[in-house]
Design an enzyme around this catalytic site. Structure first.
Site, mmCIF file in Angstrom:
data_model
loop_
_atom_site.group_PDB
_atom_site.id
_atom_site.type_symbol
_atom_site.label_atom_id
_atom_site.label_comp_id
_atom_site.label_asym_id
_atom_site.label_seq_id
_atom_site.Cartn_x
_atom_site.Cartn_y
_atom_site.Cartn_z
ATOM 1 N N ASP A 32 0.835 -1.211 0.000
ATOM 2 C CA ASP A 32 0.000 0.000 0.000
ATOM 3 C C ASP A 32 0.868 1.259 0.000
ATOM 4 O O ASP A 32 1.996 1.243 0.487
ATOM 5 C CB ASP A 32 -0.914 -0.031 1.239
ATOM 6 C CG ASP A 32 -2.116 0.890 1.079
ATOM 7 O OD1 ASP A 32 -2.339 1.412 -0.032
ATOM 8 O OD2 ASP A 32 -2.829 1.083 2.080
ATOM 9 N N HIS A 49 2.357 3.467 -8.930
ATOM 10 C CA HIS A 49 2.144 2.058 -9.301
ATOM 11 C C HIS A 49 3.306 1.567 -10.163
ATOM 12 O O HIS A 49 3.787 0.447 -10.009
ATOM 13 C CB HIS A 49 0.832 1.896 -10.063
ATOM 14 C CG HIS A 49 -0.387 2.280 -9.267
ATOM 15 N ND1 HIS A 49 -0.547 1.915 -7.950
ATOM 16 C CD2 HIS A 49 -1.503 3.000 -9.595
ATOM 17 C CE1 HIS A 49 -1.710 2.388 -7.512
ATOM 18 N NE2 HIS A 49 -2.297 3.054 -8.488
ATOM 19 N N LEU A 143 10.584 -20.609 -4.222
ATOM 20 C CA LEU A 143 9.542 -19.750 -3.651
ATOM 21 C C LEU A 143 8.262 -19.805 -4.482
ATOM 22 O O LEU A 143 8.310 -19.741 -5.708
ATOM 23 C CB LEU A 143 10.073 -18.301 -3.628
ATOM 24 C CG LEU A 143 9.072 -17.215 -3.227
ATOM 25 C CD1 LEU A 143 8.808 -17.270 -1.731
ATOM 26 C CD2 LEU A 143 9.593 -15.824 -3.611
#
Ligand code: IPE
Ligand code: IPE
Ligand code: MG
Length: 252
Positions: A32, A49, A143
């Site tokens: 965020d 962004h 991962l």
């Protein structure tokens, strides 16, 4: 056996009665603060962004090095459709931009990509880019990089209930056999262990409809850092602080 964080700085001799938590197996992050990062610099929100994409890669790299098993990143919520169309359109192009730059490194690091959320409702170009990455990385076994896209916990739980009721109707499942484990299998996170650590950037201290069921006993770590400013050191700090927590799960 518990894995110890390879970069952990504190030594047991310095803190004798400390029992370290193992490296978290599953880390979830609410990424965020992109809009505010841009606004602080006098830039349009989408510039945040754009910059945030690089922070994603820094954290993926750090998580892979720290032997984290699963990294779940909240990229777009079911509530984010309320934003202006121009911003949504921009956000829907980001997976392709991210993968264009970083898929080679992701492959090199043996990272597998998956998603949770209502995938079908995404624009075709977004789905295609993400599906291509899922397919290309399907045989990697390092991962698990799990993107929450068009994800909302309430939506997830509602879908789970509907599918479960169908299975009960068609006698695939009996009401007697229903327990927490079985219910979990109906969630998007089916098969994934619950997050051990949940990080939220940008100073907000709320879940915003993220992993409500799954975070029943998750450790939370909040920070004022805005997402585009996040780097490897930030991630390691969160891991280190997690390892100093004492998890009890209701016991003693
Ligand atoms: C997070 O940054 C990215 C998404 C929610 C898609 P925001 O866009 O929410 O940035 P702020 O919170 O407005 O600063
Ligand atoms: C949560 O951030 C969703 C994502 C990070 C994808 P928001 O910025 O949408 O959350 P609120 O509106 O501040 O709760
Ligand atoms: Mg926000």
């Amino acid at each position: 056996m518990s894995k110890k964080f390879p970069f952990f700085k504190r030594k047991k001799e310095e803190v004798p009665d400390l029992e370290y938590e193992a490296v978290p197996s599953h880390v979830a992050i609410i990424m965020d603060g992109n809009g505010r990062w841009a606004q602080n610099k006098g830039l349009p929100r989408v510039a945040g962004h754009k910059e945030g994409v690089h922070a994603v890669n820094r954290v993926v790299r750090a998580a892979a090095r720290a032997n984290i098993d699963i990294l779940t990143l909240y990229a777009f919520s079911t509530e984010n459709w309320k934003r202006p169309k121009s911003e949504i359109d921009y956000l829907m192009k980001l997976p392709k931009q991210f993968l264009h730059i970083y898929l080679p490194e992701i492959m090199e690091n043996n990272v597998r990509i998956e998603t949770i959320g209502e995938f079908d409702a995404l624009p075709d170009h977004t789905k295609n880019a993400v599906q291509n990455a899922i397919d290309k990385t399907a045989n990697n076994n390092g991962l698990l990089l799990n993107f929450a896209i068009n994800y909302g916990s309430r939506n997830e739980i509602m879908h789970a209930v509907k599918r479960l009721m169908n299975d009960i109707d068609s006698s695939k499942v009996t009401l007697d056999s229903l327990d927490e484990n079985l219910f979990s299998n109906y969630l998007y996170t089916n098969g994934l262990r619950d997050p051990d650590l949940l990080i939220r950037t940008s100073g907000e201290q709320r879940l915003s409809n993220f992993l409500l069921w799954q975070s029943a006993y998750t450790e939370f770590w909040f920070t004022d850092t805005l997402w585009p400013d996040v780097d490897e050191a930030f991630f390691y700090q969160a891991i280190e602080e997690y390892q100093l927590r004492k998890r009890r799960f209701g016991g003693l």
